[in-house]
Write a protein that holds these residues in place. Structure first.
Motif, mmCIF file in Angstrom:
data_model
loop_
_atom_site.group_PDB
_atom_site.id
_atom_site.type_symbol
_atom_site.label_atom_id
_atom_site.label_comp_id
_atom_site.label_asym_id
_atom_site.label_seq_id
_atom_site.Cartn_x
_atom_site.Cartn_y
_atom_site.Cartn_z
ATOM 1 N N LYS A 10 -75.134 -11.356 54.552
ATOM 2 C CA LYS A 10 -75.958 -10.210 54.232
ATOM 3 C C LYS A 10 -75.319 -9.396 53.103
ATOM 4 O O LYS A 10 -74.127 -9.099 53.153
ATOM 5 N N VAL A 11 -76.101 -9.073 52.086
ATOM 6 C CA VAL A 11 -75.623 -8.283 50.957
ATOM 7 C C VAL A 11 -76.522 -7.067 50.814
ATOM 8 O O VAL A 11 -77.749 -7.189 50.723
ATOM 9 N N SER A 12 -75.961 -5.887 50.819
ATOM 10 C CA SER A 12 -76.740 -4.656 50.745
ATOM 11 C C SER A 12 -77.562 -4.586 49.463
ATOM 12 O O SER A 12 -77.029 -4.717 48.356
ATOM 13 N N GLY A 13 -78.877 -4.423 49.618
ATOM 14 C CA GLY A 13 -79.763 -4.249 48.473
ATOM 15 C C GLY A 13 -80.076 -5.518 47.717
ATOM 16 O O GLY A 13 -80.751 -5.465 46.680
ATOM 17 N N LYS A 14 -79.609 -6.641 48.213
ATOM 18 C CA LYS A 14 -79.852 -7.907 47.516
ATOM 19 C C LYS A 14 -80.207 -8.984 48.538
ATOM 20 O O LYS A 14 -79.983 -8.810 49.743
ATOM 21 N N PRO A 15 -80.784 -10.100 48.055
ATOM 22 C CA PRO A 15 -81.133 -11.180 48.985
ATOM 23 C C PRO A 15 -79.893 -11.758 49.668
ATOM 24 O O PRO A 15 -78.778 -11.674 49.151
ATOM 25 N N ASP A 16 -80.115 -12.305 50.845
ATOM 26 C CA ASP A 16 -79.023 -12.971 51.553
ATOM 27 C C ASP A 16 -78.466 -14.125 50.722
ATOM 28 O O ASP A 16 -79.183 -14.761 49.943
ATOM 29 N N ILE A 17 -77.193 -14.391 50.905
ATOM 30 C CA ILE A 17 -76.554 -15.524 50.235
ATOM 31 C C ILE A 17 -76.295 -16.608 51.267
ATOM 32 O O ILE A 17 -75.714 -16.353 52.326
#
Length: 223
Positions: A2-9
């Motif tokens: 999970k990355v804040s403000g961005k798509p999951d990696i």
């Protein structure tokens, strides 16, 4: 991930029965592997049964040398050389960790990657805690290691091939262990500030000797 403000990696982790697979580009390791083979890492710090954090907590709460050494029984990794003392005047040394026992036909003994599909390279178990290097109240009243080989010459269990050279150990032995004078804060500060390097002296003298020999040879050739 999970990355804040961005798509999951999405990150794929590959595993074998020995542990996580190393990236193919790591140390150019794929160059040395047979086709359709990977390199994986077997390391006790990756064990699901790792109780090292619990051990560290108990070590911090220990009230004497005996309690401290007992607390290290659940320390899995990494192995440390630990000296400890208490207010009663007891001192102790322990190198705690879970140490793998290797097969007698395993001539590599941890020095390099091995073909993990062959049974002689599987770990055969672990040393018992009582088999680990540990000392209490030696006759000379001093314990030290300096990352070099510290065990008694009679110690037979294999721990590692990677020991530091004994220059620092010998310097400590000369300045502190073999000193007959009582130690105080000033002598301890002097020991910590000591900048004499037996390794450098040995290298210097040998290098100068080789250089002088080379100059002599060149002069003979020229003449």
């Amino acid at each position: 991930i999970k990355v804040s403000g961005k798509p999951d990696i999405e990150h794929i982790v590959r595993l074998t029965r020995h542990g996580p697979v190393l990236p193919e580009g790591y140390k150019n390791i794929s160059k040395y592997l047979p086709v359709n083979h990977v390199a994986s890492l077997k390391w006790l710090a990756l064990s699901n049964e790792d109780t090292s954090i619990d051990a560290l907590s108990k070590m911090a709460e220990a009230e004497n040398v005996g309690g401290f050494i007992d607390a290290t029984k659940s320390l899995l990794s990494p192995m440390q050389s630990i000296v400890v003392g208490d207010k009663e005047g007891d001192i102790g040394f322990i190198a705690p960790a879970r140490v793998a026992v290797r097969h007698q036909d395993n001539k590599v003994m941890g020095r390099a990657p091995v073909p993990g599909w062959l049974p002689q390279y599987e770990w055969q178990g672990f040393l018992e805690f009582e088999q680990l290097p540990q000392y209490r109240n030696p006759a000379n009243g001093v314990l030290f290691s300096a990352n070099s080989r510290f065990m008694d010459p009679t110690y037979r269990a294999h721990l590692t091939w990677d020991w530091a050279e004994n220059y620092r150990q010998q310097r400590i032995k000369k300045l502190i262990a073999n000193s007959n004078a009582p130690h105080d804060m000033a002598s301890m500060m002097a020991g910590h500030r000591d900048d004499y390097s037996p390794a450098l002296i040995e290298f210097r003298d040998e290098s100068i000797g080789l250089l002088q020999a080379g100059v002599s040879v060149n002069r003979n050739i020229i003449s």
